[in-house]
Scaffold this active site. Structure first.
Site, PDB file in Angstrom:
ATOM      1  N   LYS A   1       0.825  -1.205   0.000  1.00  0.00           N
ATOM      2  CA  LYS A   1       0.000   0.000   0.000  1.00  0.00           C
ATOM      3  C   LYS A   1       0.862   1.259   0.000  1.00  0.00           C
ATOM      4  CE  LYS A   1      -2.230   1.566   3.635  1.00  0.00           C
ATOM      5  NZ  LYS A   1      -3.208   1.720   4.745  1.00  0.00           N
TER       6      LYS A   1
ATOM      7  N   ASP B   1      -6.854   1.705   0.968  1.00  0.00           N
ATOM      8  CA  ASP B   1      -6.936   1.861   2.418  1.00  0.00           C
ATOM      9  C   ASP B   1      -8.339   1.452   2.866  1.00  0.00           C
ATOM     10  OD1 ASP B   1      -8.566   3.923   1.569  1.00  0.00           O
ATOM     11  OD2 ASP B   1      -7.605   5.465   2.788  1.00  0.00           O
TER      12      ASP B   1
END
Length: 226
Positions: free
Chosen positions: A120, A138
């Site tokens: 991420k 997210d």
């Protein structure tokens, strides 16, 4: 959600947030990388408060490494997991100097090889710093993707791959920040404000929140004739 609806959904968010960008404050790719590492289990606001002072003394790998783990820790003590993060920031600064001449690499594989950097974080840096067509998923984006039918998936990786596949390439790079803003302020986890949502017509969420019942104006009940 059909692919036609996906385009309309993303184009509408583009009109609503034409200048959407990360709320993290940074001046260069290194500062962005450090900020994203710090943002794990922390708010952007708390990160910005800490990095304002940190980056004033160390805005590049050389200065950050010279500052050292213990001193870095003093700047970020207000952020969750600060001990581990200070260690990772010192180490990734050293790795950047040893492996990349102090520059932030531009491939996911090289980014993920740095201390404290996962998929991420790598996707955020590639997208925000270098304009790559990546999607960092997210909690907001994961929720929106599943709730609306934009790109359903059981795992973060499934949602990421689905978004990259379903969002038109010309709309993909800036879609990341627009989806985050939409999830943060409109499509909230507990009480989504569907009555304020600009993309509700394409959303497949069955339990849309209609919002508060409007209060009717008081009626004068005195009908007597004088």
């Amino acid at each position: 959600m059909s692919l036609k609806s996906v385009r309309s959904f993303i184009e509408t968010l583009e009109k609503e947030h034409p200048d959407a960008k990360t709320e993290l404050v940074y001046q260069n790719p290194f500062e962005l990388l450090v900020s994203v590492v710090l943002s794990a289990q922390a708010t952007d606001k708390s990160v910005n408060l800490a990095t304002k002072k940190l980056f004033a003394v160390a805005s590049a790998p050389q200065a950050m490494l010279a500052l050292g783990e213990e001193n870095i820790a003093q700047y970020i003590r207000t952020i969750g997991l600060w001990r581990a993060k200070s260690r990772n920031i010192a180490l990734l600064s050293q790795q950047l100097l040893e492996r990349h001449n102090g520059e932030v690499p531009r491939t996911r594989k090289e980014l993920e090889a740095l201390a404290g950097v996962g998929r991420k974080t790598a996707n955020v840096v590639l997208n925000v710093a270098f304009g790559e067509a990546t999607m960092a998923v997210d909690t907001h984006i994961f929720r929106i993707s599943n709730r609306t039918g934009l790109a359903p998936g059981k795992t973060v990786l499934e949602v990421e791959k689905s978004l990259v596949k379903r969002i038109p390439p010309d709309l993909l790079p800036p879609a990341h920040n627009r989806l985050i803003l939409h999830g943060r302020y409109i499509c909230k986890a507990r009480k989504p404000e569907c009555q304020l949502c600009s993309v509700a017509q394409w959303c497949l969420y069955k339990d849309k929140n209609p919002g508060p019942i409007p209060t009717l104006p008081k009626v004068n009940r005195d009908l007597s004739v004088h």
